[in-house]
Design an enzyme around this catalytic site. Sequence first.
Site, PDB file in Angstrom:
ATOM      1  N   GLU A   1       0.933  -1.120  -0.046  1.00  0.00           N
ATOM      2  CA  GLU A   1       0.069   0.214   0.041  1.00  0.00           C
ATOM      3  C   GLU A   1       0.929   1.236  -0.087  1.00  0.00           C
ATOM      4  OE1 GLU A   1      -3.618  -0.331   0.026  1.00  0.00           O
ATOM      5  OE2 GLU A   1      -2.792  -2.175  -0.582  1.00  0.00           O
TER       6      GLU A   1
ATOM      7  N   LYS B   1     -10.117  -6.744   4.511  1.00  0.00           N
ATOM      8  CA  LYS B   1     -10.366  -7.794   3.536  1.00  0.00           C
ATOM      9  C   LYS B   1     -11.239  -8.647   4.247  1.00  0.00           C
ATOM     10  CE  LYS B   1      -6.288  -7.170   0.386  1.00  0.00           C
ATOM     11  NZ  LYS B   1      -5.128  -7.559   0.177  1.00  0.00           N
TER      12      LYS B   1
HETATM   13  N1  HSE Z   1      -1.180  -4.433  -0.554  1.00  0.00           N
HETATM   14  C1  HSE Z   1      -2.059  -5.074  -0.951  1.00  0.00           C
HETATM   15  C2  HSE Z   1      -1.175  -6.559  -0.669  1.00  0.00           C
HETATM   16  C3  HSE Z   1      -2.244  -5.077  -2.177  1.00  0.00           C
HETATM   17  O1  HSE Z   1      -0.189  -6.600  -0.364  1.00  0.00           O
HETATM   18  O2  HSE Z   1      -2.002  -7.657  -0.466  1.00  0.00           O
HETATM   19  C4  HSE Z   1      -3.274  -5.915  -2.704  1.00  0.00           C
HETATM   20  O3  HSE Z   1      -4.782  -5.725  -1.818  1.00  0.00           O
END
Ligand code: HSE
Length: 402
Positions: free
Chosen positions: A183, A198
């Site tokens: 991110e 998530k």
């Molecule tokens: N930063 C997130 C990860 C990107 O590393 O899974 C995908 O959602």
Amino acid sequence: MKELNIGLFGFGTVGTGIYKVLGSARNAHAAIRRICVHSLAKKRAIELPEGMLTDKAADILDDPCIDLIVEVVDNAEASYAIVTEALRRGIPVVSGNKAMIARHLPELIELQRANNTALLYDASACGSIPVIRNLEEYYDNDLLLEVKGILNGSSNYILSRVFDHGENYADALAKAQRLGFAEADPSFDIKGFDSLFKLVIITIHALGVYVKPEDVFAYGIATISDFDIRYAREKGVKIKLVAQVVKLDEGRFTLFVMPEFVAPGKYIYSVDDEYNGVVIRGECYDRQFMFGKGAGSLPTASSILSDVTARHHDYRYEYKKMSYSGRPVYTDDVTLRVYLRHPGPELPDGIKFEKITERYLSGDGCYTVGNISLASLRANKAILDDPSVFLCNIPRFFLDLD
Ligand code: HSE
């Protein structure tokens, strides 16, 4: 089939991937008409047709030719403003912003209903793995018992590099950033928040229940040390960052994000690098396993493409499970077995084990293994976040069925 005219918000790692994937997808019947970006001055990796870029949201939102908005900006507040405005205007949206979606799901569901439109977001969880649509459509029954897995590609990439390749943590994190997995603020990845968002989204599609992110224990790998890695190696296990939502009985479920010691033979043991792996456990079918790239430009774009093509058939999530009677209730009243590394021989103030099964106190480090309640981990989160402390779940005790 009518061609969908897309207004794209965001042209970073994922936005660029969508542009490439849509450009080469022969049966998508969709084309990007306008791209709204934060800065017109920024140099772009791809050459775009004249007039494609704008920095004014209204150039897309007010354009009556736009049939669908694809939103992949990396700022949750900006994402919220764009998505809610589009839904209010009845424009369907495909989004990948898990932080925004997880924080505002009830409002976003209401906006879809009130304005008879759709918000699709399979790209928000597990990159290329179609986990949300499958939970929504296929697992529409009482049999589902558990969804558990590796939901964050960056932390998994870091752990793989450190564990299997002996690289140093900071270098591995820098690589995850360079490769476009992390991110914009990588602390979201390594502190477990990305997995948490998530998991909240997965939970509403798995069980029909919304749990606010702030009510869930989420602990990442930010404080892992060589001492912990040595401990895991000596025991013949790997450390993985695992998110799980688990039905405890007919009436209750729990969910949390925590590093976990994973033994060889477990499905997620071999999920390495930026891959994600999700185990779905149910009453009649025991276990199913979904595996795929969880981060990166093209894997995430592939998921967006799938949502775009689903809009040709007016697909929308129905959130049917939210109206089921007898939905289970979230609880953190559950006992876990954990490994806790702490700086001195005494346990940090406030940390109380229900039962201690192993202690190691020495000059090179101290740890305690034992049973502790999830509620007490939540209450003591600030203590656990100290760099001198690392917490890891030992799943043998708690539903080690995956
Ligand atoms: N930063 C997130 C990860 C990107 O590393 O899974 C995908 O959602």
